[in-house]
Scaffold this motif. Structure first.
Motif, PDB file in Angstrom:
ATOM      1  N   ARG A   8       1.783  11.099  -2.179  1.00 26.72           N
ATOM      2  CA  ARG A   8       0.904  10.736  -3.448  1.00 26.72           C
ATOM      3  C   ARG A   8      -0.196   9.670  -3.438  1.00 26.72           C
ATOM      4  O   ARG A   8       0.217   8.695  -2.796  1.00 26.72           O
ATOM      5  N   ALA A   9      -1.262   9.824  -3.549  1.00 26.91           N
ATOM      6  CA  ALA A   9      -2.227   8.916  -3.394  1.00 26.91           C
ATOM      7  C   ALA A   9      -2.041   7.920  -4.680  1.00 26.91           C
ATOM      8  O   ALA A   9      -1.225   8.349  -5.713  1.00 26.91           O
ATOM      9  N   PRO A  10      -2.291   6.570  -4.621  1.00 26.18           N
ATOM     10  CA  PRO A  10      -2.177   5.689  -5.904  1.00 26.18           C
ATOM     11  C   PRO A  10      -2.760   6.496  -7.099  1.00 26.18           C
ATOM     12  O   PRO A  10      -3.970   6.845  -6.961  1.00 26.18           O
ATOM     13  N   LEU A  11      -2.029   6.205  -8.108  1.00 23.95           N
ATOM     14  CA  LEU A  11      -2.604   6.702  -9.489  1.00 23.95           C
ATOM     15  C   LEU A  11      -3.844   6.159  -9.743  1.00 23.95           C
ATOM     16  O   LEU A  11      -4.817   6.690 -10.373  1.00 23.95           O
ATOM     17  N   ASP A  47      -0.342   1.455  -8.430  1.00 24.98           N
ATOM     18  CA  ASP A  47      -1.243   0.951  -7.291  1.00 24.98           C
ATOM     19  C   ASP A  47      -0.848   1.214  -5.908  1.00 24.98           C
ATOM     20  O   ASP A  47      -1.586   0.881  -4.867  1.00 24.98           O
ATOM     21  N   SER A  48       0.248   1.895  -5.599  1.00 25.16           N
ATOM     22  CA  SER A  48       0.540   2.185  -4.327  1.00 25.16           C
ATOM     23  C   SER A  48       0.645   3.681  -3.843  1.00 25.16           C
ATOM     24  O   SER A  48       1.070   4.525  -4.580  1.00 25.16           O
ATOM     25  N   LYS A 106       0.695  -1.153   0.040  1.00 28.61           N
ATOM     26  CA  LYS A 106       0.067  -0.277  -0.175  1.00 28.61           C
ATOM     27  C   LYS A 106       0.983   1.320   0.222  1.00 28.61           C
ATOM     28  O   LYS A 106       0.334   2.331  -0.223  1.00 28.61           O
ATOM     29  N   LEU A 107       2.055   1.194   0.470  1.00 33.97           N
ATOM     30  CA  LEU A 107       2.846   2.369   0.719  1.00 33.97           C
ATOM     31  C   LEU A 107       4.282   2.072   0.391  1.00 33.97           C
ATOM     32  O   LEU A 107       5.095   1.088   1.012  1.00 33.97           O
ATOM     33  N   GLY A 108       4.964   3.306  -0.403  1.00 32.24           N
ATOM     34  CA  GLY A 108       6.293   3.236  -0.386  1.00 32.24           C
ATOM     35  C   GLY A 108       7.060   4.580   0.278  1.00 32.24           C
ATOM     36  O   GLY A 108       6.383   5.523   0.057  1.00 32.24           O
TER      37      GLY A 108
END
Length: 318
Positions: A270-273, A251-252, A222-224
């Protein structure tokens, strides 16, 4: 007096660029680094002043806006960030669109009937609305090479806006705006070897190479999360680096934390694109945080709150 008040990033600069190419006007330019958004309250507004306000949250500038209107000023306001309750006032001409695939320059583009449409496409690329910009560019019949040129120029203008203070930047945003104002088309700026395009191109690559050498501090489905050191190069590259990461893994969610002098972090989220919502809501949970659905930030996140931030992102996108 005329005031042009605008965000110092690609969207704010190019929104004003379109307006002043269409309607040249001598004005006092009011801008700063990208995160310097409480700009209206700094002004000493008098009766009959005229304000053009672009690409800064109305909610964050409500006190200044209401004071300007009460002083007898006329205000044109265009933006795509959180607005709050828009004042109902005869002297306010507001154009607010919170759609995640809209930026301020696209709002101005629509109002100008596409008069400087190539600049609007450049701004959309710079604001990381890549799919939207590609769509508009394809409608214009641009080649793949032309699309890449506009994407790079938009990214470079946006890159220049990031920093803790104006001294971190390669150009003061007002100076960059004025340097670009002589070009009716972004392709004119690219063709001119003396334009800011080439100065920023070289500087961007140097800063990006430093960022790309740093491994993720935290990574999940979910997150980097990436942590950059406390220096001017990190502050300059943080936003466009976040955009690059977002495009690499759509997707992340991605967060870039840049260490501040006081030990806190400046956060770019940044929200997932593939799910462009929630970034503003997440950052607003923390003091000094805010932003829009697809991209948001926190100006000073304490180190002891990083875990809470990670949890907030994970929980939101789970």
């Amino acid at each position: 007096m005329y005031y042009d008040v605008f965000n110092g990033d690609a969207d704010g600069i190019i929104a004003l660029l379109q307006l002043r190419l269409a309607e040249p006007k001598a004005s006092q330019l009011v801008t700063g680094v990208k995160r310097d958004i409480k700009l209206v309250e700094k002004l000493a507004i008098e009766k009959d002043d005229t304000l053009t306000i672009l690409d800064i949250s109305m909610a964050k500038n409500m006190d200044g806006l209401e004071a300007a209107l009460e002083s007898g000023a006329s205000v044109f306001y265009a933006d795509h960030h959180q607005a709050g309750d828009i004042p109902q006032h005869d002297a306010l001409d507001a154009h607010i669109d919170l759609d995640a695939n809209v930026c301020t320059a696209l709002i101005i583009d629509q109002l100008l009937d596409g008069q400087f449409h190539l600049w609007a496409i450049t701004a959309a690329y710079g604001d990381n609305l890549i799919a939207k910009a590609d769509e508009l560019a394809d409608r214009q019949g641009l080649t793949s090479e032309q699309k890449e040129q506009l994407k790079e120029l938009g990214t470079l203008i946006n890159y220049n806006g990031y920093g803790a203070k104006v001294e971190d930047l390669h150009y003061h945003p007002a100076d960059l705006y004025q340097a670009l104002l002589k070009y009716e088309s972004p392709f004119d700026a690219i063709a001119d070897e003396g334009s800011p395009y080439y100065t920023l191109q070289q500087a961007y690559q140097q800063d990006m190479d430093k960022a790309l050498a740093i491994d993720a501090q935290y990574r999940s489905e979910k997150l980097g999360l990436f942590e950059l050191p406390n220096n001017a190069a990190s502050r300059r590259i943080s936003g466009v680096y976040g955009n690059l990461l977002a495009n690499q893994a759509p997707d992340s969610a991605h967060a870039v934390l840049t260490e501040n002098a006081d030990g806190t972090y400046t956060v770019s989220l940044r929200a997932p694109l593939s799910n462009k919502q929630g970034a503003g809501d997440i950052c607003s949970q923390f003091e000094t945080g805010g932003g829009r659905a697809a991209a948001a930030g926190i100006n000073a996140l304490a180190k002891e709150h990083v875990e809470a931030f990670i949890s907030a992102v994970e929980n939101h996108y789970s």
